[in-house]
Design a protein around this motif. Structure first.
Motif, PDB file in Angstrom:
ATOM      1  N   GLU A 201      20.038  10.907  79.596  1.00  0.00           N
ATOM      2  CA  GLU A 201      21.096  10.860  78.581  1.00  0.00           C
ATOM      3  C   GLU A 201      22.406  10.290  79.120  1.00  0.00           C
ATOM      4  OE1 GLU A 201      22.878  15.413  79.017  1.00  0.00           O
ATOM      5  OE2 GLU A 201      21.378  14.991  77.474  1.00  0.00           O
ATOM      6  N   ASN A 202      22.544  10.264  80.447  1.00  0.00           N
ATOM      7  CA  ASN A 202      23.779   9.761  81.053  1.00  0.00           C
ATOM      8  C   ASN A 202      23.653   8.315  81.536  1.00  0.00           C
ATOM      9  OD1 ASN A 202      25.175  12.196  80.692  1.00  0.00           O
ATOM     10  ND2 ASN A 202      24.292  13.055  82.553  1.00  0.00           N
ATOM     11  N   ILE A 203      22.614   7.633  81.090  1.00  0.00           N
ATOM     12  CA  ILE A 203      22.411   6.229  81.468  1.00  0.00           C
ATOM     13  C   ILE A 203      22.600   5.346  80.243  1.00  0.00           C
ATOM     14  CG2 ILE A 203      20.760   4.543  82.357  1.00  0.00           C
ATOM     15  CD1 ILE A 203      19.407   6.871  83.854  1.00  0.00           C
ATOM     16  N   ASP A 204      23.481   4.377  80.347  1.00  0.00           N
ATOM     17  CA  ASP A 204      23.780   3.453  79.259  1.00  0.00           C
ATOM     18  C   ASP A 204      23.213   2.084  79.623  1.00  0.00           C
ATOM     19  OD1 ASP A 204      24.824   1.769  77.346  1.00  0.00           O
ATOM     20  OD2 ASP A 204      26.877   2.531  77.472  1.00  0.00           O
TER      21      ASP A 204
ATOM     22  N   MET B 168      26.243   4.284  84.455  1.00  0.00           N
ATOM     23  CA  MET B 168      25.687   5.624  84.566  1.00  0.00           C
ATOM     24  C   MET B 168      26.833   6.617  84.714  1.00  0.00           C
ATOM     25  SD  MET B 168      22.724   4.895  87.417  1.00  0.00           S
ATOM     26  CE  MET B 168      23.939   4.229  88.575  1.00  0.00           C
ATOM     27  N   SER B 169      26.657   7.771  84.129  1.00  0.00           N
ATOM     28  CA  SER B 169      27.624   8.844  84.300  1.00  0.00           C
ATOM     29  C   SER B 169      26.948   9.925  85.127  1.00  0.00           C
ATOM     30  CB  SER B 169      28.040   9.414  82.943  1.00  0.00           C
ATOM     31  OG  SER B 169      28.908  10.517  83.114  1.00  0.00           O
ATOM     32  N   GLY B 170      27.418  10.078  86.339  1.00  0.00           N
ATOM     33  CA  GLY B 170      26.768  11.056  87.214  1.00  0.00           C
ATOM     34  C   GLY B 170      27.498  11.177  88.519  1.00  0.00           C
ATOM     35  N   GLY B 171      26.770  11.669  89.517  1.00  0.00           N
ATOM     36  CA  GLY B 171      27.388  11.821  90.827  1.00  0.00           C
ATOM     37  C   GLY B 171      28.244  13.052  90.911  1.00  0.00           C
ATOM     38  N   LYS B 172      29.094  13.078  91.910  1.00  0.00           N
ATOM     39  CA  LYS B 172      29.928  14.241  92.188  1.00  0.00           C
ATOM     40  C   LYS B 172      30.841  14.559  91.025  1.00  0.00           C
ATOM     41  CE  LYS B 172      33.350  15.941  95.503  1.00  0.00           C
ATOM     42  NZ  LYS B 172      34.153  15.610  96.705  1.00  0.00           N
ATOM     43  N   LYS B 173      30.882  15.835  90.636  1.00  0.00           N
ATOM     44  CA  LYS B 173      31.728  16.254  89.520  1.00  0.00           C
ATOM     45  C   LYS B 173      33.194  16.258  89.925  1.00  0.00           C
ATOM     46  CE  LYS B 173      28.443  19.128  87.006  1.00  0.00           C
ATOM     47  NZ  LYS B 173      28.152  20.464  86.476  1.00  0.00           N
ATOM     48  N   THR B 174      34.039  15.835  88.989  1.00  0.00           N
ATOM     49  CA  THR B 174      35.473  15.913  89.178  1.00  0.00           C
ATOM     50  C   THR B 174      36.014  16.904  88.168  1.00  0.00           C
ATOM     51  OG1 THR B 174      35.829  14.121  87.611  1.00  0.00           O
ATOM     52  CG2 THR B 174      35.525  13.504  89.919  1.00  0.00           C
ATOM     53  N   ALA B 175      37.341  17.033  88.130  1.00  0.00           N
ATOM     54  CA  ALA B 175      37.941  18.008  87.218  1.00  0.00           C
ATOM     55  C   ALA B 175      37.624  17.697  85.763  1.00  0.00           C
ATOM     56  CB  ALA B 175      39.461  18.027  87.429  1.00  0.00           C
TER      57      ALA B 175
ATOM     58  N   GLY C 155      34.901  15.860  84.706  1.00  0.00           N
ATOM     59  CA  GLY C 155      33.488  15.623  84.454  1.00  0.00           C
ATOM     60  C   GLY C 155      32.851  14.825  85.569  1.00  0.00           C
ATOM     61  N   LYS C 156      31.923  13.927  85.205  1.00  0.00           N
ATOM     62  CA  LYS C 156      31.245  13.125  86.212  1.00  0.00           C
ATOM     63  C   LYS C 156      31.774  11.698  86.196  1.00  0.00           C
ATOM     64  CE  LYS C 156      26.998  15.802  86.457  1.00  0.00           C
ATOM     65  NZ  LYS C 156      25.518  15.741  86.480  1.00  0.00           N
ATOM     66  N   ARG C 157      31.648  11.031  87.334  1.00  0.00           N
ATOM     67  CA  ARG C 157      32.198   9.676  87.427  1.00  0.00           C
ATOM     68  C   ARG C 157      31.268   8.656  86.773  1.00  0.00           C
ATOM     69  NH1 ARG C 157      29.989  10.592  92.630  1.00  0.00           N
ATOM     70  NH2 ARG C 157      28.819   8.839  93.544  1.00  0.00           N
ATOM     71  N   THR C 158      31.852   7.560  86.312  1.00  0.00           N
ATOM     72  CA  THR C 158      31.091   6.470  85.705  1.00  0.00           C
ATOM     73  C   THR C 158      30.861   5.396  86.753  1.00  0.00           C
ATOM     74  OG1 THR C 158      31.991   6.894  83.506  1.00  0.00           O
ATOM     75  CG2 THR C 158      31.087   4.706  83.918  1.00  0.00           C
ATOM     76  N   ILE C 159      29.603   4.977  86.892  1.00  0.00           N
ATOM     77  CA  ILE C 159      29.237   4.031  87.933  1.00  0.00           C
ATOM     78  C   ILE C 159      28.441   2.881  87.325  1.00  0.00           C
ATOM     79  CG2 ILE C 159      28.004   3.763  90.126  1.00  0.00           C
ATOM     80  CD1 ILE C 159      28.293   6.954  90.195  1.00  0.00           C
ATOM     81  N   PRO C 160      28.798   1.638  87.625  1.00  0.00           N
ATOM     82  CA  PRO C 160      28.041   0.494  87.118  1.00  0.00           C
ATOM     83  C   PRO C 160      26.662   0.426  87.780  1.00  0.00           C
ATOM     84  CG  PRO C 160      30.230  -0.158  87.880  1.00  0.00           C
ATOM     85  CD  PRO C 160      29.984   1.224  88.393  1.00  0.00           C
TER      86      PRO C 160
ATOM     87  N   ARG D  10      36.628   5.684  93.530  1.00  0.00           N
ATOM     88  CA  ARG D  10      35.947   6.000  92.262  1.00  0.00           C
ATOM     89  C   ARG D  10      34.436   5.824  92.407  1.00  0.00           C
ATOM     90  NH1 ARG D  10      38.880   6.524  87.635  1.00  0.00           N
ATOM     91  NH2 ARG D  10      41.024   5.737  87.582  1.00  0.00           N
ATOM     92  N   ILE D  11      34.056   4.717  93.016  1.00  0.00           N
ATOM     93  CA  ILE D  11      32.631   4.416  93.172  1.00  0.00           C
ATOM     94  C   ILE D  11      31.947   5.469  94.036  1.00  0.00           C
ATOM     95  CG2 ILE D  11      30.968   2.776  94.135  1.00  0.00           C
ATOM     96  CD1 ILE D  11      33.006   0.544  93.422  1.00  0.00           C
TER      97      ILE D  11
END
Length: 350
Positions: free
Chosen positions: A221-224, A230-237, A239-244, A320-321
């Motif tokens: 569900e977090n893959i566009d 993709m929205s995933g990886g280490k959580k921040t305040a 939510g999750k980071r967006t990665i190409p 960010r990446i």
């Protein structure tokens, strides 16, 4: 059974008779309960211990009366303390990774699981930890676990002294040497992809910088696929980071993508896979077979980070990446931000 009389409430000494190695028994009153027949209170009596000599029994009873303690606490085993602590809010509030670290540390102490916790001391703990044959870093984790167990035990008057703080774990200052995979080594992975589909997971980490736990937690569900993010990886305040999604691994993601499942990389049954299971079942065998062994999965992230850093990418963009926490990086992603991330990621060539 012959009883030696003592003052009321002091306790009793018995000679159990027979050819026993420790014939002298000591009983003390540990509380009171209501007698259902008479309605009156009656004593609850427990054995304090058994002794070879009457003098030893007298001395033990005298020592007990100087400072009476809860006999039942003396029987609580290390595994009992661990199980009780795991049900506290202190443990429940920990992160999943920290809980797993404590569980692994507890398993390392398997030889001590059935030992009475109150009987453990510095010497015993040091021997137990040294016998695990663990690295100083793992020994430190075991020491941290024991520290938490002692805090719990002290809180409930099970022990009066924290022996864990005296444990020597050795030198933990030495750092793990990470390796950077070469162009030829990464080409070997691509060339063998058709032979083992799980090589795609290794390539995925090499082109995203994901930690192994982040990759295994990535949900469908977090893959566009339309915008290739993709929205995933280490959580921040926020939510999750967006990665190409790097163009080199678009097909890998598409081949794994299946809306009937929750996770992109999953078990044969379609459920979430643990990092340990992934390493044992796939990562380690593949890397050994291709003679690409290093210090672990984190070498892939280290390779990605080193390569990206060589392109002199804007520091904020790289943070960010990589998902590095820093005060100067906000968690708001604009179209320009994502375009900048895509441009940076596409610079990556091995």
């Amino acid at each position: 059974m012959k009883q030696i009389k003592n003052p009321n409430g002091y306790g009793s000494i018995y000679n159990l008779g027979g050819r026993r190695r420790k014939p002298w028994a000591v009983k003390v009153t540990t509380g009171f309960e209501k007698d259902n027949e008479t309605g009156k209170l009656k004593q609850i009596r427990e054995y304090l211990g058994y002794f070879e000599k009457r003098t030893d029994a007298i001395a033990a009873l005298a020592k007990y009366n100087e400072n009476p303690y809860d006999i039942s606490t003396k029987k609580i085993k290390l595994k009992d303390i661990y199980e009780r602590w795991c049900n506290t809010t202190d443990f429940i509030s920990l992160s999943d990774s920290t809980k797993k670290s404590h569980a692994l540390a507890f398993n390392k102490l398997e030889n001590a699981h059935n030992m009475p916790f109150s009987k453990l001391n510095t010497n015993t703990l040091q021997i137990l930890i040294d016998e695990t044959g663990s690295t100083p870093t793992v020994k430190l984790q075991i020491k941290k676990l024991l520290g938490n167990l002692y805090l719990y035990a002290e809180k409930y008057d099970i022990v009066t002294k924290n022996y864990s703080k005296f444990i020597d774990v050795g030198d933990t200052s030495s750092k793990i040497e990470r390796r950077i995979y070469t162009h030829e080594e990464i080409e070997k992975l691509w060339n063998n992809l058709a032979e083992n589909k799980w090589i795609d997971s290794i390539l995925f980490m090499l082109y995203t910088g994901f930690r192994v736990s982040e990759m295994l937690e990535l949900k469908i569900e977090n893959i566009d696929l339309e915008n290739l993010t993709m929205s995933g990886g280490k959580k921040t305040a926020a939510g999750k980071r967006t990665i190409p999604i790097h163009s080199k691994i678009v097909d890998i993601v598409k081949n794994r993508y299946d809306e009937n499942y929750e996770y992109l990389f999953r078990t044969q049954k379609g459920t979430k896979m643990t990092a340990d299971s992934y390493r044992v079942s796939f990562y380690n065998p593949i890397m050994e077979q291709l003679n690409l062994t290093g210090s672990g999965c984190h070498d892939l992230r280290h390779t990605f980070c080193s390569k990206m850093d060589s392109y002199n990418i804007n520091a904020t963009t790289l943070k960010r990446i990589m998902g590095h926490s820093t005060k100067d990086v906000t968690d708001i992603y604009t179209h320009k931000t994502i375009d900048d991330l895509k441009e940076a990621v596409e610079l990556l060539e091995y």
